[in-house]
Motif scaffolding. Structure first.
Motif, mmCIF file in Angstrom:
data_model
loop_
_atom_site.group_PDB
_atom_site.id
_atom_site.type_symbol
_atom_site.label_atom_id
_atom_site.label_comp_id
_atom_site.label_asym_id
_atom_site.label_seq_id
_atom_site.Cartn_x
_atom_site.Cartn_y
_atom_site.Cartn_z
ATOM 1 N N LYS A 68 -56.461 -72.412 -11.380
ATOM 2 C CA LYS A 68 -56.283 -71.722 -12.667
ATOM 3 C C LYS A 68 -56.047 -72.732 -13.789
ATOM 4 N N HIS A 89 -59.270 -68.532 -20.331
ATOM 5 C CA HIS A 89 -59.318 -67.453 -19.348
ATOM 6 C C HIS A 89 -58.993 -67.982 -17.957
ATOM 7 N N GLN A 93 -63.055 -64.842 -14.426
ATOM 8 C CA GLN A 93 -62.582 -63.504 -14.731
ATOM 9 C C GLN A 93 -62.509 -63.340 -16.244
ATOM 10 N N HIS A 95 -59.869 -61.938 -17.503
ATOM 11 C CA HIS A 95 -58.449 -61.972 -17.822
ATOM 12 C C HIS A 95 -58.091 -63.288 -18.500
ATOM 13 N N LEU A 96 -57.171 -63.216 -19.428
ATOM 14 C CA LEU A 96 -56.742 -64.405 -20.147
ATOM 15 C C LEU A 96 -55.785 -65.236 -19.297
ATOM 16 N N THR A 98 -52.390 -67.123 -18.755
ATOM 17 C CA THR A 98 -51.084 -66.589 -19.153
ATOM 18 C C THR A 98 -50.152 -67.639 -19.743
ATOM 19 N N GLY A 281 -56.577 -57.706 -24.465
ATOM 20 C CA GLY A 281 -55.862 -57.948 -23.218
ATOM 21 C C GLY A 281 -54.762 -58.979 -23.309
ATOM 22 N N GLU A 284 -51.235 -57.421 -22.789
ATOM 23 C CA GLU A 284 -51.067 -56.921 -21.421
ATOM 24 C C GLU A 284 -50.806 -58.057 -20.434
ATOM 25 N N HIS A 285 -51.597 -59.135 -20.516
ATOM 26 C CA HIS A 285 -51.512 -60.178 -19.504
ATOM 27 C C HIS A 285 -50.513 -61.274 -19.844
ATOM 28 N N ARG A 289 -47.189 -59.082 -18.719
ATOM 29 C CA ARG A 289 -47.057 -59.510 -17.328
ATOM 30 C C ARG A 289 -46.342 -60.849 -17.189
ATOM 31 N N GLU A 290 -46.775 -61.866 -17.942
ATOM 32 C CA GLU A 290 -46.234 -63.208 -17.746
ATOM 33 C C GLU A 290 -44.794 -63.329 -18.221
ATOM 34 N N GLN A 472 -60.532 -63.637 -7.241
ATOM 35 C CA GLN A 472 -59.196 -64.216 -7.138
ATOM 36 C C GLN A 472 -59.042 -65.078 -5.897
#
Length: 579
Positions: A68, A89, A93, A95-96, A98, A281, A284-285, A289-290, A472
């Motif tokens: 990552k 990202h 993916q 997704h960004l 974090t 996003g 959210e991410h 989340r982080e 993933q």
């Protein structure tokens, strides 16, 4: 009027003298830095460099989320959108990522100076941060105890399980520790020198010192966010409270001012606000989340939660045997009062205690825990251990000279040297064991597979793509092949039929799907991660393909395949695989 040539003025004697004096001053500073270094300190420094360099051999990216972190800088240089320098990202993916992008910036900027070697560019920031921390702590330890302080601080920081491990991982832990340690050491240095030369000039914070604090806090926030405050502000508050109780607040100011602590938050706040406002996003991410997810518990927990004593137990084991020596200070002290004075006997040592205790307690209260997240507490603990042992040694030596002539002063030095010997043997043995196990178990097989695949495809002038149904689990392979996105199985077949790619890397588990396996037709295996080269036209046995696959990323098996009848793309569409 005659044309005259431009005059070339020779440097004046004052300019030459100024330049020479600056060079002499720099040389004098370097000479003072190394002056008095014992042979043992130099040998220990060399040994630490060796241990750090070989601990993670063979180098790989398929563990500890290294892929990552590596992907961020890869995307910055190979991606199209300029926004990826600010909001990168995750591998393959949408997704960004974090974390803020500073670590990715450093690796991307080091890529060309490292002669296009990504493996070195990815690991060099953490490696340089580890060396900077080692030298700074060594110098500080010598200030605390000229006789043994340098060796003890070096040993406490480098001869343990965590430091050699983290120093060459593609992660942000070592960088973050450096940015947190620089302000902490500057505060300690200020208080320590203030005790040696108590004067208003020595206690006043200069503009350069405040700028260094601001820069370190800013770099820490752009590395991993506001967590930098969690390791420093609680210690400052605790130190201010204890100093006021002892009457030290006027003569030992650890607090430099509000500006250098708050202003670095503004650029980070702008980055955060733009991300929430403009980047889909992001909230959210990154925020949800982080950051906020670290505080979720029970069934709503988004991360792995651990009990409040988790870091204490992990510290005892992973910082051993130095953790035992720090606890043993209680038994080396003649009385509990002397033990407490050894840990907090002056403003500088009190700051080390508050710095370590404040960050440790606050991080222990966060439900989500992982061992590496508490690593920024290690530098103040190393220096605190040296300071406590030095004070006990001086007090016992003074008592022996005046009152009695027993061997009490040698007990501190004896146990310090004994702990250093145990740590030296244990760290060297564990490093040799882990390197041997890594080679024996072929821990670097996926990295080797990726290098072979890149070389083979580049030699044939093909374009290679990575196929995945579970990004993933295959993110490391995407980075090994230097690609930015995965192709689904359907997209891969379309790219093959259109001649847009001639070689593909895919996980062996995909061959367990009978329908997709039939659509593949006959292909040639050019290379495989399990055993290297394969015979032309061979295919893995159906039983092996259909068996239950282990979805641990490090245990995946990969194949480099090619269809001999696949059409070569037009010159405009073909390109060799990126180096």
């Amino acid at each position: 009027m005659e044309n005259s040539a431009p005059a070339h003025h020779a440097p004046s004697s004052s300019t030459v003298a100024t330049a020479s004096s600056e060079h002499l001053l720099l040389g004098a500073r370097l000479a003072r830095w190394w002056a008095g270094a014992s042979r043992g300190e130099i040998l220990l420094l060399a040994l630490l460099v060796l241990l750090i360099a070989v601990r993670n051999v063979p180098w790989r990216l398929d563990n500890f989320d290294q892929a990552k972190s590596a992907y961020i800088s890869l995307e910055m240089l190979q991606g199209d959108a300029a926004s990826r320098w600010w909001y990168p990202h995750l591998p393959g993916q949408f997704h960004l990522a974090t974390k803020p992008p500073l670590a990715g910036w450093l690796s991307a900027l080091l890529y060309q100076p490292c002669l296009g070697n990504w493996e070195l560019a990815w690991r060099l920031p953490s490696l340089l941060a580890a060396f900077a921390l080692t030298l700074a702590l060594w110098r500080a330890g010598r200030e605390e105890w000229p006789r043994l302080g340098g060796v003890l601080t070096l040993g406490a920081f480098g001869l343990n399980v965590l430091t050699p491990r983290l120093a060459t991982l593609v992660r942000t832990d070592m960088l973050l520790t450096l940015w947190i340690t620089l302000p902490g050491l500057l505060i300690w240095w200020k208080l320590h020198r203030g005790l040696a030369r108590p004067s208003p000039a020595a206690l006043a914070w200069t503009g350069r010192e405040r700028l260094l604090i601001a820069a370190s806090v800013f770099l820490g926030m752009m590395t991993k966010g506001p967590v930098v405050y969690a390791f420093l502000l609680p210690g400052l508050l605790l130190h201010a409270w204890l100093s006021r109780r002892r009457g030290w607040h006027a003569t030992a100011p650890a607090w430099s001012g509000w500006a250098e602590w708050l202003l670095p938050f503004l650029p980070f706040a702008i980055w955060l606000a733009v991300g929430i406002w403009q980047v889909p996003g992001f909230y959210e991410h990154v925020v949800g989340r982080e950051f906020l997810g670290r505080f979720t518990v029970g069934e709503r927990a988004q991360h792995t939660n651990q009990p409040i004593w988790f870091y204490f137990l992990q510290g005892l084991v992973r910082w051993g045997p130095w953790s035992l020596l720090l606890l043993g200070v209680f038994f080396l002290a003649p009385s509990p009062r002397r033990w407490w004075r050894a840990l907090t006997g002056d403003p500088a040592t009190l700051w080390l205690f508050c710095w370590a205790a404040g960050g440790f307690v606050l991080m222990s209260l966060v439900p989500s825990k992982r061992v590496d997240r508490i690593f920024p507490v290690a530098p103040p603990l190393c220096l605190l251990l040296t300071a406590a042992l030095a004070r006990l040694h001086r007090e016992q030596q003074s008592t022996d000279l005046v009152v009695t002539n027993d061997t009490a002063p040698t007990r501190v030095a004896f146990w310090s040297r004994a702990t250093l010997a145990v740590a030296l043997i244990a760290t060297c043995a564990s490093t040799a064991y882990y390197v041997q196990q890594g080679v024996k178990k072929r821990a670097g097989r996926l990295a080797s597979f990726g290098a072979h695949a890149r070389k083979l495809v580049a030699q044939r002038g093909w374009r290679c793509e990575v196929i995945s149904d579970l990004p993933q689990f295959d993110e490391a392979m995407l980075v090994y092949l230097r690609r930015l996105r995965f192709l689904s199985p359907t997209e891969a077949l379309a790219a093959r039929d259109a001649g847009q790619a001639q070689a593909f890397v895919l996980p062996e588990r995909l061959l367990g799907d009978d329908a997709w396996r039939e659509r593949l037709g006959d292909f040639e295996i050019l290379w495989q991660s399990a055993g290297g080269n394969a015979s032309s036209g061979s295919r893995p046995p159906a039983a092996a393909a259909k068996r239950k696959m282990n979805l641990d990323a490090a245990q995946q098996q990969y194949l480099l395949i090619h269809w001999p009848e696949a059409k070569r793309p037009a010159a405009a569409n073909s390109s060799a695989l990126e180096r």
